[in-house]
Design a protein around this motif. Structure first.
Motif, PDB file in Angstrom:
ATOM      1  N   ALA A 128       0.841  -1.206   0.000  1.00 48.80           N
ATOM      2  CA  ALA A 128       0.000   0.000   0.000  1.00 48.80           C
ATOM      3  C   ALA A 128       0.872   1.252   0.000  1.00 48.80           C
ATOM      4  O   ALA A 128       2.020   1.227   0.453  1.00 48.80           O
ATOM      5  N   SER A 129       0.316   2.351  -0.503  1.00 47.26           N
ATOM      6  CA  SER A 129       1.050   3.624  -0.456  1.00 47.26           C
ATOM      7  C   SER A 129       1.013   4.194   0.942  1.00 47.26           C
ATOM      8  O   SER A 129      -0.014   4.115   1.622  1.00 47.26           O
ATOM      9  N   ASP A 130       2.115   4.804   1.333  1.00 47.77           N
ATOM     10  CA  ASP A 130       2.155   5.488   2.619  1.00 47.77           C
ATOM     11  C   ASP A 130       1.615   6.904   2.400  1.00 47.77           C
ATOM     12  O   ASP A 130       2.232   7.713   1.700  1.00 47.77           O
ATOM     13  N   LEU A 131       0.466   7.160   2.993  1.00 46.10           N
ATOM     14  CA  LEU A 131      -0.207   8.436   2.717  1.00 46.10           C
ATOM     15  C   LEU A 131       0.043   9.484   3.799  1.00 46.10           C
ATOM     16  O   LEU A 131      -0.661  10.485   3.854  1.00 46.10           O
ATOM     17  N   LYS A 132       1.081   9.230   4.636  1.00 43.73           N
ATOM     18  CA  LYS A 132       1.231  10.179   5.756  1.00 43.73           C
ATOM     19  C   LYS A 132       1.585  11.587   5.285  1.00 43.73           C
ATOM     20  O   LYS A 132       1.162  12.566   5.871  1.00 43.73           O
ATOM     21  N   TRP A 133       2.335  11.706   4.160  1.00 47.54           N
ATOM     22  CA  TRP A 133       2.696  13.046   3.685  1.00 47.54           C
ATOM     23  C   TRP A 133       1.481  13.721   3.041  1.00 47.54           C
ATOM     24  O   TRP A 133       1.334  14.927   3.117  1.00 47.54           O
ATOM     25  N   VAL A 134       0.622  12.911   2.411  1.00 47.30           N
ATOM     26  CA  VAL A 134      -0.593  13.474   1.803  1.00 47.30           C
ATOM     27  C   VAL A 134      -1.532  13.952   2.906  1.00 47.30           C
ATOM     28  O   VAL A 134      -2.083  15.057   2.851  1.00 47.30           O
ATOM     29  N   GLU A 135      -1.654  13.129   3.938  1.00 48.36           N
ATOM     30  CA  GLU A 135      -2.539  13.520   5.034  1.00 48.36           C
ATOM     31  C   GLU A 135      -2.015  14.793   5.717  1.00 48.36           C
ATOM     32  O   GLU A 135      -2.782  15.717   6.001  1.00 48.36           O
ATOM     33  N   ALA A 136      -0.692  14.838   5.924  1.00 47.97           N
ATOM     34  CA  ALA A 136      -0.111  16.042   6.558  1.00 47.97           C
ATOM     35  C   ALA A 136      -0.406  17.267   5.689  1.00 47.97           C
ATOM     36  O   ALA A 136      -0.748  18.339   6.210  1.00 47.97           O
ATOM     37  N   SER A 137      -0.301  17.100   4.373  1.00 50.40           N
ATOM     38  CA  SER A 137      -0.561  18.238   3.469  1.00 50.40           C
ATOM     39  C   SER A 137      -2.018  18.673   3.577  1.00 50.40           C
ATOM     40  O   SER A 137      -2.323  19.873   3.627  1.00 50.40           O
ATOM     41  N   ALA A 138      -2.927  17.680   3.611  1.00 48.70           N
ATOM     42  CA  ALA A 138      -4.357  18.017   3.703  1.00 48.70           C
ATOM     43  C   ALA A 138      -4.619  18.779   5.007  1.00 48.70           C
ATOM     44  O   ALA A 138      -5.404  19.740   5.030  1.00 48.70           O
ATOM     45  N   ARG A 139      -3.949  18.367   6.061  1.00 55.14           N
ATOM     46  CA  ARG A 139      -4.147  19.072   7.345  1.00 55.14           C
ATOM     47  C   ARG A 139      -3.590  20.495   7.274  1.00 55.14           C
ATOM     48  O   ARG A 139      -4.157  21.432   7.843  1.00 55.14           O
ATOM     49  N   GLN A 140      -2.443  20.642   6.567  1.00 58.06           N
ATOM     50  CA  GLN A 140      -1.890  22.002   6.415  1.00 58.06           C
ATOM     51  C   GLN A 140      -2.895  22.887   5.672  1.00 58.06           C
ATOM     52  O   GLN A 140      -3.148  24.032   6.074  1.00 58.06           O
TER      53      GLN A 140
ATOM     54  N   ILE B  31       2.304  -0.260  -9.092  1.00 60.63           N
ATOM     55  CA  ILE B  31       1.734  -1.595  -9.335  1.00 60.63           C
ATOM     56  C   ILE B  31       1.434  -2.264  -7.991  1.00 60.63           C
ATOM     57  O   ILE B  31       0.374  -2.873  -7.812  1.00 60.63           O
ATOM     58  N   LEU B  32       2.358  -2.137  -7.042  1.00 61.58           N
ATOM     59  CA  LEU B  32       2.120  -2.774  -5.737  1.00 61.58           C
ATOM     60  C   LEU B  32       0.866  -2.192  -5.079  1.00 61.58           C
ATOM     61  O   LEU B  32       0.103  -2.892  -4.417  1.00 61.58           O
ATOM     62  N   ASN B  33       0.662  -0.919  -5.309  1.00 65.17           N
ATOM     63  CA  ASN B  33      -0.520  -0.255  -4.789  1.00 65.17           C
ATOM     64  C   ASN B  33      -1.791  -0.832  -5.442  1.00 65.17           C
ATOM     65  O   ASN B  33      -2.796  -1.096  -4.771  1.00 65.17           O
ATOM     66  N   LEU B  34      -1.691  -1.071  -6.757  1.00 63.16           N
ATOM     67  CA  LEU B  34      -2.809  -1.678  -7.480  1.00 63.16           C
ATOM     68  C   LEU B  34      -3.079  -3.089  -6.946  1.00 63.16           C
ATOM     69  O   LEU B  34      -4.234  -3.492  -6.758  1.00 63.16           O
ATOM     70  N   VAL B  35      -1.987  -3.808  -6.694  1.00 61.56           N
ATOM     71  CA  VAL B  35      -2.103  -5.171  -6.151  1.00 61.56           C
ATOM     72  C   VAL B  35      -2.808  -5.111  -4.791  1.00 61.56           C
ATOM     73  O   VAL B  35      -3.727  -5.888  -4.506  1.00 61.56           O
TER      74      VAL B  35
END
Ligand code: NAD
Ligand code: UGA
Length: 471
Positions: A105-117, A284-288
């Motif tokens: 799975a993708s690590d979304l911690k940077w995306v989440e931090a950005s959304a919070r910013q 691809i791993l994310n798709l998997v």
């Protein structure tokens, strides 16, 4: 909605070039590219345009034209986001290393931090644009974070949001051309006004018929699928290269023959050392992971094979080198030509060179590595091993490496040369001169098919190239 101020969170391989091109084409819009990495920002602001943090042909010229006018690089997230009408999120989304979905799975911690910013700092109405490659339905998570902020905001600051998906399809090394002449621009979303506001920006240089509007989930899934299809072509041709070597066929002839079929097309059929780059494997791993999550194990297995073949192919090349050099590399010198994952970039993420070099080091070889754009420090990080002078071998058979500034230096006393990256300068090597410098019997391994076999005197140098059944 007329967009006057744009922010981009993430000043990386996508954020930097993408915003530079928008700034160049839209002088009426002020653009701030923001990053928490202060060194990266300092490099983007370096007066010497040769010292930008990423190497991308054509980029420095655009930065020279726009920087300080309508393109600014800083870490002033709060101040700049509060003024923005539109915020692009272009942060890294690597594969998760631990926890649920680790390894896929993708690590979304940077995306989440950005959304919070964005949630904390924005004022008024803001269009939030997913530029990062994200799993399907991430926009939902971003919306929830933004909605929560709206509910907790004070009465004076009742900010509102729209979320769009606008995945990026640029390739490194051709990023500027890809951005200037995209095959398509994809915008996924619900609110037509927001979609049109983003489309208006692209319309400054992209023909309208190339701007595709879809629902947000299709847009997110199309990006993952596009990378999966491209990677699958590379794995397909690499798997056939092994069969060519076994049967006497030639992968270049096979590629040409199948690529002439207009239904198949000729692009992405070059056999190489295995695909690298920061995205193919992770996407691809994310798709998997998504297929498994949605109860589709057959779909997951199908796509996982693309990554498995790629790993196998990289090891296949190192094993083949060991075999040709009499089954032992202990104390042998190998010139590794190229470390970037492809030409025209200084990016080494997931480069085939990393796995192949690690395999060769494990066998006790002495590597002399050359790359015109990758720094020795980057190679040390990637190999997890500092460079040494090759004379300082403590134990016979211990793997070791050093950096060569010049190709000619890398070849001195080398038992073999291995071409990993297709840098044009490697096509100009005079192999007959090089042969005099190399230790005999000498080998050249061309994993990119960039050497014309006629340029190699086979009496002097043994020659192998990928997918050549006549090797
Ligand atoms: P990158 O690692 O080069 O850049 C990401 C930047 O985001 C880093 O500089 C990091 O410091 C910054 N960052 C992370 N969290 C932040 C935060 N909360 N606030 C401010 N800055 C923050 O990554 P990249 O190669 O530019 O890729 C970005 C996204 O684009 C990924 O999702 C990738 O899959 C996708 N993508 C990449 C390419 C490519 O060619 N590299 C092409 C298409 C899409
Ligand atoms: C790839 C896609 O091409 C972009 O559309 C996408 O936006 C990007 O990933 C992303 O999402 O990050 P990139 O990784 O920069 O772009 O480079 P590619 O040109 O796709 O090459 C990827 C790897 O495949 C390289 O190692 C390259 O050498 C290899 N490759 C490519 C081959 O071995 N043979 C080919 O015929 C083509």
């Amino acid at each position: 909605m007329k967009i006057k101020n744009i922010c981009c969170i993430g000043a990386g391989y996508v954020g930097g070039p993408t915003m530079a091109v928008i700034a160049d084409k839209c002088p009426h819009i002020q653009i701030d590219v923001l990053d928490i990495n202060e060194n990266r920002i300092a490099s983007w602001n370096n007066p010497d345009l040769g010292e930008l943090p990423i190497f991308e042909p054509g980029l420095s010229k655009i930065i020279g034209r726009c920087r300080g006018k309508n393109l600014h690089f800083s870490n002033l997230l709060k101040e700049k986001i509060s003024k923005a009408d539109m915020v692009f999120i272009s942060v890294n989304t690597p594969t998760k290393k631990r926890g649920l979905g680790a390894g896929k799975a993708s690590d979304l911690k940077w995306v989440e931090a950005s959304a919070r910013q964005v949630a904390n700092y924005s004022r008024g109405h803001t269009i939030v644009v997913e530029k990062s490659t994200l799993p399907v339905r991430t926009a939902e998570a971003i919306k929830i974070i933004l909605q929560a902020a709206k509910e907790t905001n004070s009465k004076e600051n009742q900010s509102t949001f729209d979320v769009l998906s606008n995945p990026e399809f640029l390739s490194e090394g051709t990023a500027i051309n890809d951005l200037l002449h995209p095959d398509r621009v994809l915008i996924g979303g619900e609110n037509h006004k927001a979609i049109d506001a983003l489309a208006e920006i692209y319309k400054n240089w992209v023909p309208e018929n190339k701007i595709l509007k879809t629902n947000i989930w299709s847009s997110e899934l199309a990006k993952l699928t596009s990378n999966a299809f491209l990677a699958q072509r590379v794995s397909s041709i690499n798997s056939i290269s092994a069969l060519c070597e076994a049967t006497g066929a030639d992968i270049r002839e096979v590629s040409r023959a199948i690529g002439a079929d207009s239904r198949i097309g000729s692009k992405f059929l070059e056999s190489g050392p295995g695909f690298g780059g920061s995205c193919f494997k992770k996407d691809i791993l994310n798709l998997v992971y998504l297929a498994e999550y949605f109860g589709l194990p057959e779909v997951a297995t199908f796509w996982n094979e693309v990554v498995k073949i790629n790993n196998w192919h990289q090891h296949r090349i190192s094993k083949l080198i060991i075999k040709k050099l009499f089954g032992t590399l202990s104390g042998k010198k190998i010139a590794v030509l190229g470390f970037a994952f492809k030409k025209d970039t200084n990016d080494t993420r997931e480069s085939a060179a990393i796995q192949i070099c690690k395999d060769l080091l494990d066998e006790g070889s002495q590597l002399i590595i050359h790359d015109p754009k990758v720094s020795p420090e980057q190679i040390s990080n990637d190999l997890g091993l500092n460079q040494n002078s090759l004379d300082s071998i403590k134990y016979p058979g211990e793997g070791n490496w050093c950096f060569a500034d010049e190709v000619e230096d890398a070849l001195i006393d080398a038992d073999a040369a291995l071409i990993v990256t297709e840098w044009p300068e490697y096509t100009k090597i005079n192999w007959n001169n090089a042969s005099r410098k190399m230790r005999k019997p000498a080998w050249v391994f061309d994993s990119r098919s960039i050497i014309d076999p006629k340029d190699i005197d086979k009496e002097e140098i043994n020659f192998w190239r990928v997918g050549d059944g006549l090797n």
